[in-house]
Design a protein around this motif. Structure first.
Motif, short mmCIF file in Angstrom:
data_model
loop_
_atom_site.label_atom_id
_atom_site.label_comp_id
_atom_site.label_asym_id
_atom_site.label_seq_id
_atom_site.Cartn_x
_atom_site.Cartn_y
_atom_site.Cartn_z
N GLN A 29 76.31 76.92 57.61
CA GLN A 29 75.81 77.60 58.89
C GLN A 29 74.70 76.78 59.87
O GLN A 29 74.88 77.02 60.94
CB GLN A 29 75.41 79.13 58.29
CG GLN A 29 75.94 80.05 57.82
CD GLN A 29 75.37 81.37 57.11
OE1 GLN A 29 74.23 81.24 57.27
NE2 GLN A 29 76.04 82.11 56.64
N HIS B 240 74.74 73.64 60.12
CA HIS B 240 75.27 72.60 60.83
C HIS B 240 76.82 73.03 61.29
O HIS B 240 77.71 72.28 61.32
CB HIS B 240 75.54 71.45 59.96
CG HIS B 240 74.31 70.98 59.52
ND1 HIS B 240 73.56 69.96 60.36
CD2 HIS B 240 73.65 70.96 58.20
CE1 HIS B 240 72.43 69.89 59.65
NE2 HIS B 240 72.26 70.21 58.47
N ALA B 241 76.79 74.35 62.03
CA ALA B 241 78.10 74.82 62.40
C ALA B 241 78.62 73.85 63.51
O ALA B 241 77.80 73.51 64.36
CB ALA B 241 78.05 76.45 62.84
N GLY B 242 79.83 73.58 63.47
CA GLY B 242 80.25 73.06 64.65
C GLY B 242 80.31 71.37 63.88
O GLY B 242 81.06 70.57 64.40
N GLU B 243 79.55 70.94 63.12
CA GLU B 243 79.56 69.54 62.47
C GLU B 243 80.36 69.78 61.28
O GLU B 243 80.79 68.50 61.04
CB GLU B 243 78.04 68.94 62.33
CG GLU B 243 77.26 69.06 63.75
CD GLU B 243 75.72 68.89 63.22
OE1 GLU B 243 75.28 67.74 63.90
OE2 GLU B 243 75.08 69.63 62.70
N THR C 37 82.70 72.09 58.41
CA THR C 37 83.19 73.53 58.12
C THR C 37 83.78 73.58 56.69
O THR C 37 84.24 72.38 56.30
CB THR C 37 84.25 73.74 58.96
OG1 THR C 37 85.23 72.90 59.18
CG2 THR C 37 83.74 74.21 60.53
N GLY D 177 83.57 67.33 61.23
CA GLY D 177 83.46 67.53 62.96
C GLY D 177 83.74 66.32 63.66
O GLY D 177 83.20 65.30 63.12
N GLU E 75 82.54 65.64 66.09
CA GLU E 75 81.33 64.96 66.91
C GLU E 75 80.61 63.95 66.09
O GLU E 75 79.85 63.12 65.89
CB GLU E 75 80.32 66.14 67.19
CG GLU E 75 81.07 66.99 68.42
CD GLU E 75 81.88 68.17 67.87
OE1 GLU E 75 82.13 67.92 66.51
OE2 GLU E 75 82.54 68.75 68.52
N ARG E 76 80.54 64.27 64.67
CA ARG E 76 80.00 63.56 63.53
C ARG E 76 80.74 62.40 62.70
O ARG E 76 80.23 61.68 62.18
CB ARG E 76 79.50 64.49 62.55
CG ARG E 76 78.24 65.57 63.14
CD ARG E 76 77.10 64.67 63.62
NE ARG E 76 76.51 65.48 64.62
CZ ARG E 76 76.27 65.12 65.85
NH1 ARG E 76 76.89 64.00 66.32
NH2 ARG E 76 75.64 65.84 66.95
N LYS F 234 72.23 63.31 64.77
CA LYS F 234 72.19 64.27 65.90
C LYS F 234 71.14 63.73 66.84
O LYS F 234 71.17 63.61 67.98
CB LYS F 234 72.01 65.95 65.50
CG LYS F 234 72.25 66.50 66.86
CD LYS F 234 72.20 68.01 66.44
CE LYS F 234 72.37 68.84 67.46
NZ LYS F 234 72.25 70.51 67.00
#
Length: 324
Positions: free
Chosen positions: A230, A232-235, A237, A253, A255-256, A319
């Protein structure tokens, strides 16, 4: 479909899209017998209900034995809890004694199962302890109970975290096969060490408490996994909701994730970088025959929350670096 560990069955062949599922069973292949692990590792997917009956039906039609690694049987759970706040995890943490699980009247021994003493019942799989949460899924049915040619492999090394003695057992209804297995075993090891047998009997007597300890630890750590995902949602899953055992797959994700030579997200490259930066070792999903976009995470260790905190700190630092 995908890497969620879903199982697919058709006449003449049984296969799975994820690891831990049965191998191929072809109608034209001689002496081919499926082997599976329930729950699968990773991603802790489990055959349920009609799927088990379907597998047994295929094996019965072809006269095949069904060998199932059930070392994690007894650790079925409902996955990451809906409420993952620290307060929600507090009851489990309190029962775990804060840091080290402490159960009353349980000798501090490292033991695994062995043939029981007179008067000590030793079914193929020891019974669950106490009352289970309402959302806990039903216990997986043992292969030796579900099928006359089913063979169950089990012990205490996984379910209650006592691998030190390395003692387990096979359970089956086929008496001639059992006799043949015992005969072959004599060529490998006539008998285990006497101290191992003695300590294993102690573990068997206290199996309910030991299993309860493991279940509480998993509930506590699954809440920590939920908070991590939760935050790191988007990073990161979850690839799929774990149904049992002590492992899950966490997808990285775009992005990471570190980019591989193809320009796609590479969990293998990310795992190498994470090991160097944060001294965390997580196995990439490519090592299990899956797409290289996820990492295997264990939630079965006492140190899981602390390791997740270290990973979380690394994600925050990365980040910040990207935002600068």
């Amino acid at each position: 479909e995908g890497d969620e560990g879903r199982h697919c069955l058709r006449e003449g062949a049984f296969h799975t899209s994820g690891p831990g599922g049965p191998g191929m069973l072809h109608s034209g292949a001689a002496e081919t017998h499926p082997a599976t692990r329930r729950p699968g590792v990773p991603p802790s997917a489990a055959l349920q209900g009609g799927a088990v009956e379907s597998v047994v039906g295929v094996c019965r039609r072809h006269g095949a034995y069904l060998f199932v690694d059930e070392m994690y049987r007894g650790l079925e759970h409902a996955g990451v809890p809906a409420s993952t706040t620290a307060a929600a995890a507090a009851p489990a943490a309190a029962l775990l004694g804060g840091v080290v699980p402490k159960m009353p009247d349980v000798p501090s021994v490292q033991a695994s199962i062995c043939p029981p003493e007179p008067g000590v019942e030793a079914p193929p799989h020891a019974p669950a302890a106490g009352r289970k949460p309402a959302d806990t899924p039903p216990r997986l049915r043992a292969a030796c109970d579900a099928y006359e040619r089913g063979v169950s492999l089990c012990g205490l090394s996984k379910t209650v975290g006592l691998p030190g003695l390395r003692i387990g057992w096979l359970a089956m209804r086929d008496a001639p096969l059992l006799a043949r297995v015992a005969e072959l075993k004599d060529y490998v090891s006539v008998c285990p060490p006497a101290p191992s047998e003695a300590l294993a009997r102690i573990a068997l007597r206290h199996y309910p408490q030991l299993l309860q300890r493991s279940s509480l630890l998993l509930r506590h750590n699954l809440a920590a996994v939920g908070r991590f995902v939760q935050r790191h949602a988007g990073e990161v899953t979850l690839v799929s909701e774990p149904q049992g055992g002590t492992f899950c797959l966490v997808r990285i994700g775009r992005e990471r994730g570190r980019r591989g030579h193809t320009g796609e997200v590479s969990a293998s490259a990310y795992a190498d970088a994470l090991r160097s930066r944060a001294r965390l070792m997580l196995l990439p999903s490519a090592l299990f025959g899956l797409r290289d976009d996820a990492l295997r995470l264990t939630y079965g260790r006492l140190s899981t929350p602390a390791l997740l905190a270290r990973w979380s700190s690394d994600l925050d630092q990365q980040k910040s670096s990207c935002d600068e």
